[in-house]
Design an enzyme around this catalytic site. Structure first.
Site, PDB file in Angstrom:
ATOM      1  N   GLU A  30       0.833  -1.204   0.000  1.00 34.46           N
ATOM      2  CA  GLU A  30       0.000   0.000   0.000  1.00 34.46           C
ATOM      3  C   GLU A  30       0.872   1.260   0.000  1.00 34.46           C
ATOM      4  O   GLU A  30       1.838   1.356   0.762  1.00 34.46           O
ATOM      5  CB  GLU A  30      -0.898  -0.017   1.237  1.00 34.46           C
ATOM      6  CG  GLU A  30      -1.814   1.190   1.352  1.00 34.46           C
ATOM      7  CD  GLU A  30      -2.802   1.059   2.509  1.00 34.46           C
ATOM      8  OE1 GLU A  30      -3.579   1.997   2.727  1.00 34.46           O
ATOM      9  OE2 GLU A  30      -2.797   0.012   3.183  1.00 34.46           O
ATOM     10  N   LYS A  59      -9.129   3.315  -3.646  1.00 35.88           N
ATOM     11  CA  LYS A  59      -9.760   2.741  -2.458  1.00 35.88           C
ATOM     12  C   LYS A  59     -11.107   3.409  -2.199  1.00 35.88           C
ATOM     13  O   LYS A  59     -11.217   4.636  -2.161  1.00 35.88           O
ATOM     14  CB  LYS A  59      -8.842   2.916  -1.253  1.00 35.88           C
ATOM     15  CG  LYS A  59      -9.328   2.208   0.012  1.00 35.88           C
ATOM     16  CD  LYS A  59      -8.322   2.380   1.146  1.00 35.88           C
ATOM     17  CE  LYS A  59      -8.791   1.668   2.412  1.00 35.88           C
ATOM     18  NZ  LYS A  59      -7.844   1.862   3.539  1.00 35.88           N
ATOM     19  N   CYS A  75      -5.890  -2.791   1.830  1.00 34.67           N
ATOM     20  CA  CYS A  75      -6.013  -2.828   3.287  1.00 34.67           C
ATOM     21  C   CYS A  75      -7.423  -3.278   3.708  1.00 34.67           C
ATOM     22  O   CYS A  75      -7.924  -4.289   3.235  1.00 34.67           O
ATOM     23  CB  CYS A  75      -5.652  -1.461   3.855  1.00 34.67           C
ATOM     24  SG  CYS A  75      -5.339  -1.427   5.644  1.00 34.67           S
TER      25      CYS A  75
END
Length: 356
Positions: free
Chosen positions: A46, A132, A167
């Site tokens: 990430e 995201k 995540c």
């Protein structure tokens, strides 16, 4: 379904913290190393460029303003007019390596940021960007919410469908289901060093492992999970710019390559040793797995369980970044044909962007 057999790897490494150019140079070096080792797909952690903003977890908001401004300056622009990713494209092409690179993405000519995955194929072609959907906790002070328009898979030159999540986006069952309905074969999972954060020392790695195995099994895909660890460059930057803190420590990270039946093909790897965790992936094995469970087919039960994704673009550049080098037409056609967005809505957003 492709029957390709090829080598993949998860990058278990730390970036050069808050240094976009140096982190890009490091990524290029790792791509070249992967090429020399015969790796065809390389998945990065990430926000490898310019590093995960651990400082947001450690200091009061008003003390972070200057740091957040610096973070925006060090974030990466993915745009047809930007030359920032040229070195990545060249490295992928010359090494014949496809990548999924975690980045903090900055919109062109602006200051809005997204927590993104940049996918580049082995011929140097930009496949597209995933943003995201939901920044977690204090991440909301850094990144905007991505739209469903970038929640998709991309067909690679090797012949498999690549998609990824970031995540705790993996806790969103709908986001994972979207990967399944888009015929995902290989999953790129990007994580920070979760277990280095206060309160997550005991359970952070276990959380990552559980979510990664869950997606491998429920989606029947090969999962490549890449996490960074916290190194001295990160801790020193926070100390020098924001002061002492004791909420984020050195080390951490959990990386692995996982078979659809939850077997470890490589790893797991934790701690501060930099490593490319490599394994051979045989897509022909998916056929046998799907005899048992096919989440995109006979296990879907659409007459009982309904599912939908709103693919309508919400940001001016959604269509462009999701389409990569294929541009607008590829994404528009796919979204409209599946009934996930209307052509009128897409045209409206695109028209507004052109007027600006």
């Amino acid at each position: 379904m492709s029957s390709a057999k090829f080598k993949v790897a998860a990058v278990h490494a730390a970036p050069v913290y808050m240094d976009k150019k140096a982190s890009l140079d490091k990524a290029v070096g790792l791509i070249k190393q992967a090429g020399e080792e015969g790796i065809k797909l390389l998945v990065f952690p990430e926000t490898f460029v310019p590093g995960y903003p651990y400082f947001t977890e450690c200091y009061p908001p008003l003390k972070q303003v200057t740091a957040l401004a610096q973070y925006a300056e060090q974030s990466l622009v993915v745009d047809a007019t930007s030359t920032e990713i040229d070195s990545l494209r060249t490295a992928c092409r010359s090494s014949s390596v496809a990548i999924s690179l975690g980045i903090s993405e900055r919109v062109a000519h602006g200051y809005t940021l997204f927590n993104s995955q940049l996918h580049i194929d082995s011929d140097g072609k930009v496949l597209g960007v995933h943003r995201k959907l939901q920044p977690t906790f204090v991440e909301r002070a850094v990144w905007a919410q991505g739209s469903g328009h970038t929640l998709r898979t991309w067909r690679t030159e090797t012949g498999y469908n690549l998609g990824g999540l970031i995540c705790w986006e993996h806790t969103m069952n709908g986001a994972r289901q979207a990967m399944i309905t888009d015929a995902q074969d290989v999953h790129a999972a990007a994580w920070p060093g979760l277990s280095t954060m206060s309160g997550f020392e005991a359970g952070g790695d276990s959380q990552i492992e559980a979510l990664m195995k869950a997606h491998a099994m429920t989606a029947q895909v090969f999962v490549i999970c890449a996490s960074n660890y916290v190194d001295d460059s990160c801790l020193a930057w926070m100390r020098d710019n924001l002061g002492e803190q004791d909420l984020v420590k050195r080390g951490g990270g959990w990386s692995a390559v996982i078979h659809p039946f939850c077997l470890f093909l490589a790893g797991p790897q934790t701690g501060e040793e930099e490593k490319l965790l490599s394994a051979e992936v045989d897509l022909a094995q998916l056929a046998a797995v799907k005899v048992w469970v096919d989440a995109a087919g006979h296990y879907r039960r659409p007459e009982v369980l309904s599912f939908g994704v709103d693919k309508t673009p919400r940001w001016d550049d959604d269509v462009r970044v999701a389409g990569g080098d294929n541009g607008r037409e590829d994404v528009v056609e796919k979204a409209v044909e599946s009934g996930q967005a209307s052509k009128q809505k897409i045209d409206d957003v695109g028209g507004d962007a052109e007027k600006r």
